[in-house]
Write an enzyme that holds these catalytic residues in place. Structure first.
Site, PDB file in Angstrom:
ATOM      1  N   SER A 104      -4.331  -5.497  -3.665  1.00 54.15           N
ATOM      2  CA  SER A 104      -3.549  -6.686  -3.371  1.00 54.15           C
ATOM      3  C   SER A 104      -4.117  -7.967  -3.986  1.00 54.15           C
ATOM      4  O   SER A 104      -3.393  -8.942  -4.106  1.00 54.15           O
ATOM      5  CB  SER A 104      -3.425  -6.859  -1.858  1.00 54.15           C
ATOM      6  OG  SER A 104      -4.707  -7.091  -1.287  1.00 54.15           O
TER       7      SER A 104
ATOM      8  N   SER B 200      -8.466  -3.270  -2.642  1.00 58.79           N
ATOM      9  CA  SER B 200      -7.811  -4.468  -3.178  1.00 58.79           C
ATOM     10  C   SER B 200      -8.650  -5.405  -4.033  1.00 58.79           C
ATOM     11  O   SER B 200      -8.094  -6.309  -4.648  1.00 58.79           O
ATOM     12  CB  SER B 200      -7.198  -5.273  -2.041  1.00 58.79           C
ATOM     13  OG  SER B 200      -5.983  -4.695  -1.698  1.00 58.79           O
TER      14      SER B 200
ATOM     15  N   LYS C 274      -8.078 -16.048  -3.329  1.00 62.13           N
ATOM     16  CA  LYS C 274      -6.853 -15.374  -2.886  1.00 62.13           C
ATOM     17  C   LYS C 274      -6.225 -16.174  -1.748  1.00 62.13           C
ATOM     18  O   LYS C 274      -6.945 -16.778  -0.942  1.00 62.13           O
ATOM     19  CB  LYS C 274      -7.270 -13.967  -2.415  1.00 62.13           C
ATOM     20  CG  LYS C 274      -6.176 -13.018  -2.014  1.00 62.13           C
ATOM     21  CD  LYS C 274      -6.798 -11.658  -1.670  1.00 62.13           C
ATOM     22  CE  LYS C 274      -5.774 -10.625  -1.275  1.00 62.13           C
ATOM     23  NZ  LYS C 274      -6.404  -9.300  -0.973  1.00 62.13           N
TER      24      LYS C 274
HETATM   25  N1  GLN Z   1      -3.345  -0.759  -1.418  1.00 60.92           N
HETATM   26  C1  GLN Z   1      -3.929  -0.632  -0.117  1.00 60.92           C
HETATM   27  C2  GLN Z   1      -2.919  -1.038   0.924  1.00 60.92           C
HETATM   28  O1  GLN Z   1      -1.837  -1.294   0.557  1.00 60.92           O
HETATM   29  C3  GLN Z   1      -5.159  -1.457  -0.012  1.00 60.92           C
HETATM   30  C4  GLN Z   1      -4.876  -2.889   0.159  1.00 60.92           C
HETATM   31  C5  GLN Z   1      -6.103  -3.707   0.413  1.00 60.92           C
HETATM   32  O2  GLN Z   1      -7.227  -3.292   0.127  1.00 60.92           O
HETATM   33  N2  GLN Z   1      -5.889  -4.881   0.992  1.00 60.92           N
HETATM   34  O3  GLN Z   1      -3.176  -1.108   2.072  1.00 60.92           O
END
Ligand code: GLN
Length: 484
Positions: free
Chosen positions: A153, A177, A78
């Site tokens: 994400s 994520s 990532k």
């Molecule tokens: N969807 C969650 C957020 O927007 C989790 C994102 C993540 O785990 N980085 O914060």
């Protein structure tokens, strides 16, 4: 068999047996990336020259008889992981020119074992999102259905595995994520216990929640990856100094007598019927394998999303203060220092990131700090205690990963609250600081993957991997491939 369809263990066997070289495998992956990337968009940066150079070095290592399980395996990470000399944007325009001087500890560990970096994967900007739509570099598409989101994400990390553009990838998980995109793309994704993997060199979103973890084709690959990246790192003060088990060695011990908890708050009325059916079938499979089920309750689940969006945004507002255009990243043309800060941040950050900085700044502001931030911390403790009490009676918990399969691109982008609510089953695990894994457990009527979540006790990765492996052996969901 196509090289790009292989798992880590399959490619390892081929490399060790000299049926294929790492240069050939890497070239095959690069070709695969080139052919499917226009449709999927998993990558922000592809690094062919570096990849082939690393593959040549891996081949020399193999020729010397040093073939670790990861030696010569082409992977991608990532874009939140710092990679020395390679553009690292974190999905943001504000880092569109940032070339880090050092690499993240977790990636370095893979590299030390001879893994080959193919490139950097697309993600929601600063890991804020559940759909990849907040990336400044375009939306990654779900390889199972290009009209749908891959999840987020770490959407690029999951899509790249599902589209066979990388043998395995790394992602990060602050509120789901790794697990949610793994579930939406039909791969295995594991969020380790807070402190299990070093976050040194990983761009911070919400520091009390962020964890690094692998996304892979199957559970054995996941165990191998976790073994490689886990462990204490003096450069990350939150990493815990507890020995790393040999996760692969214990995969095959089965689940006879394993006590699996079903938290009633996770099997709600509104759950998508295809998801519910997949969960029912999974429960049946585990019963057949000799596991015992126990009904449990995590009574504060309803407050998890609100608590998370106070704590995560508060921490993000502080972490993101460093992007000011002074030392690195985007710097706007401006009249004087204040104007430079304002313009650089206005131009550099996208809407979702700005929304979160404002929410977090508000929650921390004087007069509101006790009402919001401190209260959220107290509720976080209640949520943690829910897990501690429930784990007194069970070894693992089984839940859905997400209430629905992957939604359509554009479906929730104008309704942030709906987007936030889709993380209801993953967020509590981060608040509690424990570990959980997503694994393929079926498909919706329209052919989208559905994931199953196994939640473990703190540092109980061994148990969830073992339970995941048993499920995988009894089902064939993980062998299905997106027809791309
Ligand atoms: N969807 C969650 C957020 O927007 C989790 C994102 C993540 O785990 N980085 O914060």
């Amino acid at each position: 068999m196509n090289i790009f369809d292989m798992t880590i263990h399959e490619l390892h066997t081929a490399l060790k047996g000299k049926q294929v070289s790492s240069v050939e495998a890497t070239a095959a992956m690069l070709q695969r990336i080139e052919s499917v990337e226009p449709q999927v968009g998993s990558f922000i940066t592809v690094t062919p020259e570096n990849a082939l150079a690393a593959a040549r070095a891996a081949d020399q290592q193999i020729a010397r008889g040093e073939c670790h399980l990861l030696t010569g395996i082409p992977m991608a990470v990532k874009d939140i992981f710092l990679t020395e000399g390679v553009l690292t944007t974190c999905g943001s325009r504000i880092l569109n020119n940032f070339i880090p001087p050092y690499s993240a500890a977790s990636w370095e560990k893979l590299q030390d074992r001879g893994a080959v970096l193919l490139g950097k994967l697309n993600q929601d900007e600063f890991a804020m999102g559940s759909s990849n739509e907040s990336s400044a570099y375009g939306t990654t598409r779900n390889p199972w259905n290009l009209a749908h989101i891959p999840g987020g994400s770490s959407g690029g990390s999951a899509a790249a595995v599902a589209a066979r553009q990388a043998i395995a990838t790394l992602g990060t998980d602050t509120g789901g994520s790794i697990r949610q995109p793994a579930s939406h793309c039909g791969c295995v994704g594991l969020k380790p216990t807070y402190g299990r993997v070093s976050r040194y060199g990983v761009i911070a979103y919400a520091s009390s929640l962020d964890q690094v973890g692998p996304l892979t084709r199957d559970v054995s690959d996941c165990a191998v990856m976790l073994e490689a990246i886990a462990g204490h790192d003096p450069k990350d003060s939150t990493s815990v100094d507890t020995p790393v088990p040999n996760y692969s060695a214990n995969l095959k011990s089965g689940v006879k007598g394993l006590k699996i908890g079903l938290p009633k708050e996770y099997f709600i009325d509104g759950l998508d019927t295809d998801v519910q059916m997949a969960m029912d079938a999974a429960i049946e499979t585990y019963r057949r394998l000799g596991a015992e089920f126990v009904d449990i309750s995590l009574p504060h689940t309803d407050y998890a999303v609100a608590t998370y969006y106070l704590i995560a945004t508060a921490e993000a507002s502080s972490n993101l203060a460093r992007y000011d255009g002074v030392r690195f990243g985007h710097r706007a043309e401006a009249d004087g220092l204040l104007d430079m800060y304002t313009k650089s941040r206005s131009e550099g950050f996208g809407v979702e990131v700005k929304r979160r900085i404002m929410l977090g700044t508000y929650a921390l502001s004087s007069g509101y700090y006790d009402a919001y931030y401190v209260k959220a911390q107290k509720v976080r403790t209640l949520i943690m205690n829910d897990f501690i009490s429930a784990f007194a009676d069970v070894d693992v918990m089984l839940t859905p990963v997400a209430p629905t399969p992957a939604f359509k691109i554009g479906e929730k982008i104008n309704d942030p609250l709906q987007m936030y609510l889709s993380d209801i089953f993953t967020i509590p695990v981060n608040l509690a600081g424990t570990c959980a894994m997503s694994l393929p457990a079926g498909f919706s009527a329209s052919g989208l993957p559905i994931g199953l979540q196994l939640i473990g006790k703190p540092f109980g990765e061994e148990t969830i991997l073992r339970a995941g492996y048993a499920f995988e052996q009894a089902t064939e969901w993980h062998t299905r491939k997106a027809t791309i």
